[in-house]
Design an enzyme around this catalytic site. Structure first.
Site, PDB file in Angstrom:
ATOM      1  N   ASP A  89      44.050   1.832  49.948  1.00 19.19           N
ATOM      2  CA  ASP A  89      43.957   0.794  50.973  1.00 19.19           C
ATOM      3  C   ASP A  89      44.330  -0.544  50.328  1.00 19.19           C
ATOM      4  O   ASP A  89      43.507  -1.174  49.658  1.00 19.19           O
ATOM      5  CB  ASP A  89      42.540   0.728  51.552  1.00 19.19           C
ATOM      6  CG  ASP A  89      42.183   1.955  52.391  1.00 19.19           C
ATOM      7  OD1 ASP A  89      42.874   2.981  52.275  1.00 19.19           O
ATOM      8  OD2 ASP A  89      41.188   1.874  53.141  1.00 19.19           O
ATOM      9  N   LYS A 152      45.318  -1.176  58.749  1.00 13.62           N
ATOM     10  CA  LYS A 152      43.856  -1.274  58.730  1.00 13.62           C
ATOM     11  C   LYS A 152      43.461  -2.701  59.076  1.00 13.62           C
ATOM     12  O   LYS A 152      44.133  -3.654  58.669  1.00 13.62           O
ATOM     13  CB  LYS A 152      43.348  -0.871  57.339  1.00 13.62           C
ATOM     14  CG  LYS A 152      41.844  -1.025  57.106  1.00 13.62           C
ATOM     15  CD  LYS A 152      41.486  -0.551  55.700  1.00 13.62           C
ATOM     16  CE  LYS A 152      40.060  -0.925  55.324  1.00 13.62           C
ATOM     17  NZ  LYS A 152      39.703  -0.483  53.952  1.00 13.62           N
ATOM     18  N   LYS A 181      43.316   2.265  61.097  1.00 16.80           N
ATOM     19  CA  LYS A 181      41.954   2.318  60.566  1.00 16.80           C
ATOM     20  C   LYS A 181      41.202   1.055  60.942  1.00 16.80           C
ATOM     21  O   LYS A 181      41.662  -0.054  60.671  1.00 16.80           O
ATOM     22  CB  LYS A 181      41.970   2.490  59.043  1.00 16.80           C
ATOM     23  CG  LYS A 181      40.572   2.497  58.407  1.00 16.80           C
ATOM     24  CD  LYS A 181      40.650   2.790  56.918  1.00 16.80           C
ATOM     25  CE  LYS A 181      39.280   2.624  56.243  1.00 16.80           C
ATOM     26  NZ  LYS A 181      39.330   2.925  54.794  1.00 16.80           N
TER      27      LYS A 181
END
Length: 216
Positions: A89, A152, A181
């Protein structure tokens, strides 16, 4: 809906201890979460604890500011993958977005995506609370062009977290094939449901156990 299978069970606090990380891994196995998400220094430890399970190890790259050099992000990503991470991430460079330097942003993301190709999924953290709607939309397009696997919402370390509105915007922009996400401030089953209904197919939260217990 099996919420457990959507959850990246997360501990990213700077004061997180090895004992807390061990507990995180134990809970992930108990509840059947998708992954644990930890700072990169804990990746090898988690990979050892989880080696006989299906739980993935996720880590953060250039966290939490995203202002690390591209070479630094790539080096962190490569070491994390060598240590056992299969999901990365990475934080987008918000300052370069604000500067209008989209070429830098593209190169930054592409470099990590290329380093991870065939080895790990890449989720790009936009830090939506710092961006305008136009910037969020353009950032999603760039992530898609660069071959990232997910966009995300948030680090959870800035002034705001995930909102259903941002998740919906991200989903509209990237389409059905790419992952979205939601992360930051997801503490209840109601929060989780709202994010999934808005278009999220992964949830980053440290409240996974409470969410799954509420569902049961």
């Amino acid at each position: 809906m099996d919420y457990a299978a959507l959850i990246d069970h997360t501990i990213l606090a700077p004061q997180a201890t090895k004992e807390q990380v061990k507990q995180l891994c134990g809970e992930a196995m108990e509840y059947g979460f998708h992954s644990v998400c930890v700072n990169s220094s804990f990746v090898y430890y988690c990979a050892q604890l989880l080696k006989d399970s299906h739980i993935k190890v996720c880590t953060v790259i250039g966290f939490p500011l995203g202002a690390m050099s591209t070479a630094g992000k790539v080096a962190e990503a490569e070491q994390a993958m060598a240590d056992g991470a299969s999901e990365l991430d990475m934080v987008i460079h918000v300052g370069m977005i604000k500067s209008g330097d989209w070429e830098y942003v593209k190169q930054d993301i592409s470099s990590v995506v290329e380093a991870a190709r065939g080895k790990a999924a890449v989720k790009v953290i936009l830090e939506t609370c710092l961006l305008t709607e136009q910037e969020k939309t353009q950032a999603c397009r760039v992530c898609r062009e660069c071959g990232a696997d997910f966009v995300k919402t948030s680090t959870g370390f800035s002034k705001g977290g995930a909102t259903a509105e941002d998740v919906a915007l991200m989903r509209r922009t990237v389409g059905p094939e790419m992952g979205v996400k939601a992360s930051g401030g997801i503490r209840s089953l109601e929060d989780a449901k709202a994010m999934v209904e808005a278009g999220a197919n992964r949830l980053g939260t440290s409240s996974g156990a409470a969410i799954v217990k509420a569902q049961e």
